[in-house]
Write an enzyme that holds these catalytic residues in place. Structure first.
Site, PDB file in Angstrom:
ATOM      1  CG  HIS A  79       8.128  -4.314   6.528  1.00  0.00           C
ATOM      2  ND1 HIS A  79       8.725  -3.234   5.937  1.00  0.00           N
ATOM      3  CD2 HIS A  79       6.775  -4.296   6.350  1.00  0.00           C
ATOM      4  CE1 HIS A  79       7.436  -2.659   5.304  1.00  0.00           C
ATOM      5  NE2 HIS A  79       6.250  -2.958   5.851  1.00  0.00           N
ATOM      6  CB  ILE A  80       6.138  -9.944   9.510  1.00  0.00           C
ATOM      7  CG1 ILE A  80       5.859  -9.802  10.784  1.00  0.00           C
ATOM      8  CG2 ILE A  80       7.442 -10.645   9.023  1.00  0.00           C
ATOM      9  CD1 ILE A  80       6.313 -10.787  11.731  1.00  0.00           C
ATOM     10  N   GLY A  81       3.894  -7.154   8.842  1.00  0.00           N
ATOM     11  CA  GLY A  81       2.717  -6.802   9.123  1.00  0.00           C
ATOM     12  C   GLY A  81       1.574  -7.483   8.261  1.00  0.00           C
ATOM     13  CB  SER A  82       0.960  -7.196   4.774  1.00  0.00           C
ATOM     14  OG  SER A  82       2.168  -7.433   4.051  1.00  0.00           O
TER      15      SER A  82
ATOM     16  CB  VAL B 240      -1.134  -0.185   1.091  1.00  0.00           C
ATOM     17  CG1 VAL B 240      -0.408  -0.133   2.499  1.00  0.00           C
ATOM     18  CG2 VAL B 240      -1.918   1.177   1.121  1.00  0.00           C
ATOM     19  N   GLY B 241       1.881   1.207   0.594  1.00  0.00           N
ATOM     20  CA  GLY B 241       2.934   2.195   0.695  1.00  0.00           C
ATOM     21  C   GLY B 241       3.784   2.306  -0.372  1.00  0.00           C
TER      22      GLY B 241
ATOM     23  N   PRO C 135      -9.848  16.319  10.125  1.00  0.00           N
ATOM     24  CG  PRO C 135     -11.139  18.205  10.482  1.00  0.00           C
ATOM     25  CD  PRO C 135     -10.301  17.728   9.606  1.00  0.00           C
TER      26      PRO C 135
ATOM     27  NE  ARG D 116       6.584   1.982   3.830  1.00  0.00           N
ATOM     28  CZ  ARG D 116       5.760   0.871   3.717  1.00  0.00           C
ATOM     29  NH1 ARG D 116       5.366   0.309   4.864  1.00  0.00           N
ATOM     30  NH2 ARG D 116       5.120   0.441   2.555  1.00  0.00           N
TER      31      ARG D 116
HETATM   32  C1  DGY Z   1       2.777  -2.257   2.862  1.00  0.00           C
HETATM   33  O1  DGY Z   1       1.993  -2.982   2.263  1.00  0.00           O
HETATM   34  O2  DGY Z   1       2.917  -1.022   2.670  1.00  0.00           O
HETATM   35  C2  DGY Z   1       2.917  -2.959   3.867  1.00  0.00           C
HETATM   36  O3  DGY Z   1       4.166  -2.112   4.842  1.00  0.00           O
HETATM   37  C3  DGY Z   1       3.585  -4.125   3.879  1.00  0.00           C
HETATM   38  O4  DGY Z   1       3.348  -4.753   5.120  1.00  0.00           O
END
Ligand code: DGY
Length: 329
Positions: free
Chosen positions: A287-290, A78-79, A181, A239
């Site tokens: 970096h394993i969020g996803s 996504v980033g 807001p 990030r």
């Molecule tokens: C993204 O998609 O930007 C996330 O950082 C991947 O985990």
């Protein structure tokens, strides 16, 4: 001669995720260990119609300017802070990304990091493994309570909102900052929108969920740490560059904050000899969020669709710079 459109692929993807989606292209795969557009990929750059890349593949202006046939850069993330968007806008190149599908897995990981750091899971598990669990210890491995704590969310976008929802279920008080807001979200979460200074001063847990831009780079720095509670826990699953690493190291070493859970770092990857790894009050994941089976496949599927649409000259399903469709070129 192969007259299929050329696609530069910076990293191999499982066949099961790709299916037949790349069959219509001449796919040029990067050599192992190379990041961004290097080596063999450079040879094909002037004929490439598309680039399919990862979040840690730098795609600077110098690459984009030397790709006269390029129509689309499709990022498996996504980033898109790895891509020079100004150059893409100037040259009419669509940039695809993958919002939505990784919201829940990234929010889950954020909460997992907070619980792991807050309850000292890694140290406790390591001690048990090393035979340091001799009896039930009333004062051993003490952690923090979530119920009643103030959780600060920096950036109430999709992921920030999903984290807020989860932490509200743990009965945390939610405060947040956001560029615009967000009265409705505030109401539905029972949350309060505050200034950055209030967020820093009042958060027991500070969770970062903002994208990396010129404005947010190094935002959590020495001055920010000075405002935070000495008992605060910082969680970064956004990030690495949003936090000044040297200032974080100092804050953790000097007790300016209690602890940190980092799924992202600056630099990334963090070199194995980095002093942050030596700290007991810092938990680092790569970096394993996803990183769930379902999410990573869904990310790849969207990125492949974005690539195909971009090469056909059609609007991408998820485009960060839709204004390029009005581009004269
Ligand atoms: C993204 O998609 O930007 C996330 O950082 C991947 O985990």
């Amino acid at each position: 001669m192969n007259d299929k459109p050329i696609v530069l692929l910076t990293h191999p993807l499982p066949a099961e995720w790709v299916g037949s989606d790349l069959d219509g292209y001449q796919v040029i795969l990067a050599e192992k260990g190379q990041k961004g557009i290097q080596g063999k990929l450079i040879e094909y750059l002037d004929r490439a119609a598309g680039i399919l890349c990862l979040l840690d593949d730098p795609i600077p202006a110098g690459i984009i300017e030397n790709a006269p046939q390029l129509k689309v850069i499709s990022n498996l993330a996504v980033g898109v802070d790895n891509i020079d968007l100004a150059a893409c806008n100037r040259l009419g190149i669509a940039v695809g990304h993958t919002p939505g599908v990784l919201t829940d897995s990234t929010a889950d990981l954020t909460v997992a990091l907070l619980l792991a750091v807050g309850r000292q899971l890694v140290a406790a598990s390591e001690d048990a493994r090393q035979g340091k669990w001799s009896s039930w210890d009333p004062t051993g491995w003490l952690g923090v309570d979530l119920k009643g704590a103030t959780a600060g969310i920096l950036g109430l976008g999709k992921i920030g909102s999903a984290v807020a929802k989860r932490l509200a279920a743990f009965e945390c008080q939610i405060i947040f900052t956001n560029r615009s807001p967000k009265p409705e979200q505030a109401r539905s979460l029972g949350a309060k929108q505050v200034s950055l200074e209030t967020l820093l001063r009042e958060s027991d847990f500070l969770c970062l969920h903002t994208s990396l831009t010129a404005e947010t780079k190094g935002m959590i720095d020495r001055e920010a740490f000075k405002l935070m509670k000495p008992t605060a826990i910082l969680i970064n699953a956004a990030r690495g560059g949003v936090v000044n690493t040297a200032d974080l190291l100092h804050a953790l070493q000097s007790g300016q904050i209690r602890a940190a859970g980092l799924d992202v770092t600056d630099p990334e990857p963090l070199p194995p000899d980095h002093p942050l790894y030596q700290l007991k009050n810092c938990l680092i994941t790569p970096h394993i969020g996803s990183a769930t089976h379902g999410t990573r496949k869904a990310i790849a599927r969207i990125a492949l669709r974005n690539l195909a649409l971009g090469i056909q000259g059609e609007p991408l399903e998820h485009c960060v710079n839709p204004q390029v469709y009005n581009h004269p070129g």
